[in-house]
Design an enzyme around this catalytic site. Structure first.
Site, mmCIF file in Angstrom:
data_model
loop_
_atom_site.group_PDB
_atom_site.id
_atom_site.type_symbol
_atom_site.label_atom_id
_atom_site.label_comp_id
_atom_site.label_asym_id
_atom_site.label_seq_id
_atom_site.Cartn_x
_atom_site.Cartn_y
_atom_site.Cartn_z
ATOM 1 N N TYR A 1 -116.670 52.982 27.220
ATOM 2 C CA TYR A 1 -115.192 53.007 27.232
ATOM 3 C C TYR A 1 -114.596 54.561 27.172
ATOM 4 O O TYR A 1 -113.941 55.085 27.978
ATOM 5 C CB TYR A 1 -114.537 52.010 26.282
ATOM 6 C CG TYR A 1 -114.360 50.855 26.798
ATOM 7 C CD1 TYR A 1 -113.738 50.246 27.968
ATOM 8 C CD2 TYR A 1 -114.982 49.715 26.055
ATOM 9 C CE1 TYR A 1 -114.025 48.802 28.513
ATOM 10 C CE2 TYR A 1 -115.410 48.336 26.329
ATOM 11 C CZ TYR A 1 -114.680 48.168 27.657
ATOM 12 O OH TYR A 1 -114.617 46.753 28.150
ATOM 13 N N GLU B 1 -138.014 34.733 7.651
ATOM 14 C CA GLU B 1 -137.538 34.601 9.014
ATOM 15 C C GLU B 1 -136.230 33.860 9.133
ATOM 16 O O GLU B 1 -135.223 34.352 9.830
ATOM 17 C CB GLU B 1 -138.629 33.756 9.899
ATOM 18 C CG GLU B 1 -138.075 33.361 11.241
ATOM 19 C CD GLU B 1 -138.965 32.629 12.284
ATOM 20 O OE1 GLU B 1 -140.051 32.855 11.993
ATOM 21 O OE2 GLU B 1 -138.720 32.019 13.075
ATOM 22 N N ASP C 1 -142.340 31.608 10.403
ATOM 23 C CA ASP C 1 -142.958 30.353 11.193
ATOM 24 C C ASP C 1 -144.410 30.511 11.512
ATOM 25 O O ASP C 1 -144.727 31.748 11.821
ATOM 26 C CB ASP C 1 -142.273 29.709 12.158
ATOM 27 C CG ASP C 1 -140.762 29.379 11.722
ATOM 28 O OD1 ASP C 1 -140.508 29.239 10.560
ATOM 29 O OD2 ASP C 1 -139.893 29.165 12.611
#
Lengths: 375, 375
Positions: free
Chosen positions: A104, A203, A255
């Protein structure tokens, strides 16, 4: 802010400004000599990446692309220079801008304005790559990511200086109740004070909340970090600077699936392939993998899900093409074991044995043998 | 923790346990009478929603579905009861569980174990809906969301009690340097102390970082909240409780596009249509819309993007079907103006006029006339 701190900050900023001025100076020099001005950027692609286990991260290679001034490149050329001016101004005024802010801002650059943010992002990536060969990161150029930072709790005091007054705050991360300290976009100016023995990067937000609410960090003297998936730039840089400065190890708790291992953990430790020019700043080479490992699935009789096709593809790709898995044979073996088992397990699967089994049994058992963590 | 605080907390938990016991008691009573046991849940669907401007949120209607015990429903029936037992245990041990934790816990429920997390999520939604008619939220049942909370900075002290010792922490949100306070998953037990004049809820992390790093909250005596898109349950509940308890208004500062208006803002203020049973806890009826408004695009000559097809569809849907826009004519008019202009503008578009224009001009001009904010 102490005088030495002010001097150090000045030092970083001085390097940044010099990197910008040198690049601009070379262009100016060629113009003065009536030669065609050009800029050089390292090629950002997997083909231009190498992984040295000693260095500890995916490093960018030596291929360069050259942008010469021509009718076709004149607009991008001008935009790159304007963007460098913006960066210099940000450093000098001790301010910062997001990618979007920068886009911008360009709306006032007349003919050099960007029409799309993808264009300004690409120019910013170029400048970042150009400066990275001098050890200057995008954050030092004062361009910040527009993403939430990770959450932090535990035995850590963060020293942060007020942007305007320079007055220093000491933020005690043991004092957030069930909440946490949210990492700011820009972490270069932070300093740390800690007696923690390690950093635990987690996680999921749910697991972080469990360990934080039960003040697990107090029991084992550590710092908890919530990554909430693949850690953001700010989170990775924060962990890296913290681990470097305080010389403490980093353990990852994610995981057990190809995504957790090859995306979350590998990105945390060595960085990513397609952003090799920034890995030197964002990798955490001192990280090792606490769990959940494929062996844990067997040892702890964890409930599992079958591997999805995308998991299988990701695991095979990693074994075949990822230098990280080629160098660390233990990892290639672990991935192959996972493929053979055909299943994955989430870290919250430990809840099968009780919600706080992770605190009472799993983590204590694991932390007795950090030498067994995967590299 | 003060005695009155302990009593109040006990009060909330007592209501929760009673809600569970009553539901279970009705089933037990029918079994004792050798009648077929059944459970009743409010229907969770848009067709069973009404919006009362005085109440200030989308409310669930009176349609109920009944689950009778039969060969087909026996497993779900048992699972629902086990899940209620889990909730009761969580309240009694002052602990909590994510949806995922609850799913894995069930792996020890023998034949009542869930095979997929979608099943346990559905049962949890049922229990939540059942208890919501008694004013008990899922968080009070101690089931927490696994999502990151928003970030908070400014004139606020949060009182939080240690889960195990009950010792109270006072978290001063003016003292986090460029970082912030990260909202915990469970906010029911928090208390607040503030002299702030209002709460400013901000859509993007980048804008939040700008206002926070420049300590904007100090200039105008406010509390800054980073929503990072559609605010999470924890963020909405935090804002609601804070605004209720301290009796201060909430101003929303988001992008001017149908998503920012009808998803982010409308969800913050009145809740969402397909989760009507929980809106009573999560809506923030005291919220009003500071900007960016369609009129701002004109007044501030903001750079825009054309509306995408999905924007146009979302805006037309809102005007036609959403009770919120039907009741608030100003909003229907604003949406129509946006459709006519055919453009959208991001909050960071203000950077066209300078990175800190938002702090120096835009917000001061807006805050002079809160009576002009959209409802």
């Amino acid at each position: 802010m102490t005088a030495s701190r002010r001097a150090a900050l000045k030092g970083i900023d001085a390097v940044t400004v010099r990197a910008i001025q040198d690049s601009a100076g070379r262009i100016h020099e060629r113009v003065r000599r009536r030669a065609k001005p050009e800029m050089q950027f390292p090629v950002r692609a997997l083909s231009n990446v190498r992984y040295d286990n000693k260095e500890g991260f995916f490093e960018i290679g030596r291929s360069k692309k050259v942008r010469s001034l021509s009718v076709n490149t004149v607009k991008t050329f001008a935009q790159t220079l304007r963007m460098m001016v913006l960066s210099k101004e940000l450093v000098e005024t001790n301010d910062f801008a997001t990618k979007r802010d920068a886009y911008y801002q360009s709306k006032n650059w007349d003919e050099a304005r960007f029409d799309e943010q993808t264009e300004s992002d690409a120019v910013m990536d170029d400048i970042e790559a150009m400066c990275s060969v001098r050890g200057v990161s995008r954050e030092q150029l004062r361009f910040i990511p527009d993403e939430h930072g990770g959450a932090v709790a535990g035995e850590l005091i963060v020293h942060d200086a007020d942007l305007e007054t320079g007055k220093e705050e000491h933020i005690d991360c043991t004092r957030f109740g069930s909440g946490a300290y949210s990492i700011p976009s820009l972490t270069e100016h932070l300093r740390f004070e800690t007696k923690a023995k390690f950093i635990l990067c987690i996680e999921t937000g749910g697991m972080f909340q469990r360990l934080q609410s039960h003040k697990y960090w107090k029991k084992v003297d550590c710092i908890l970090i919530s990554m909430a998936g693949v850690p953001t730039r700010a989170t990775r840089r924060f962990v890296r600077r913290l681990a470097d400065q305080c010389k403490i190890p980093v353990f990852a708790f994610v995981d057990c699936d190809p995504y957790g291992i090859s995306n979350i953990y590998r990105t945390l430790k060595v960085g990513s392939g397609n952003a090799a020019h920034i890995n030197q700043f964002f990798c955490v080479p001192q990280a090792s993998f606490l769990g959940v490992t494929p062996q844990d699935i067997i040892d702890y009789k964890l409930p599992t899900h079958p591997l999805k096709d995308v998991d299988i593809k990701r695991a095979k790709d990693a074994i075949k093409n990822d230098p990280f898995f080629q160098i660390h044979k233990e990892w290639a073996k672990a991935m192959e074991a996972l493929l053979k088992m055909g299943v994955r397990a989430e870290q919250q699967a430990l809840a099968k044995w009780g919600l706080n089994y992770v605190i009472e049994k799993y983590l204590p058992a694991k932390l007795k043998h950090p030498e067994n963590f995967l590299p």
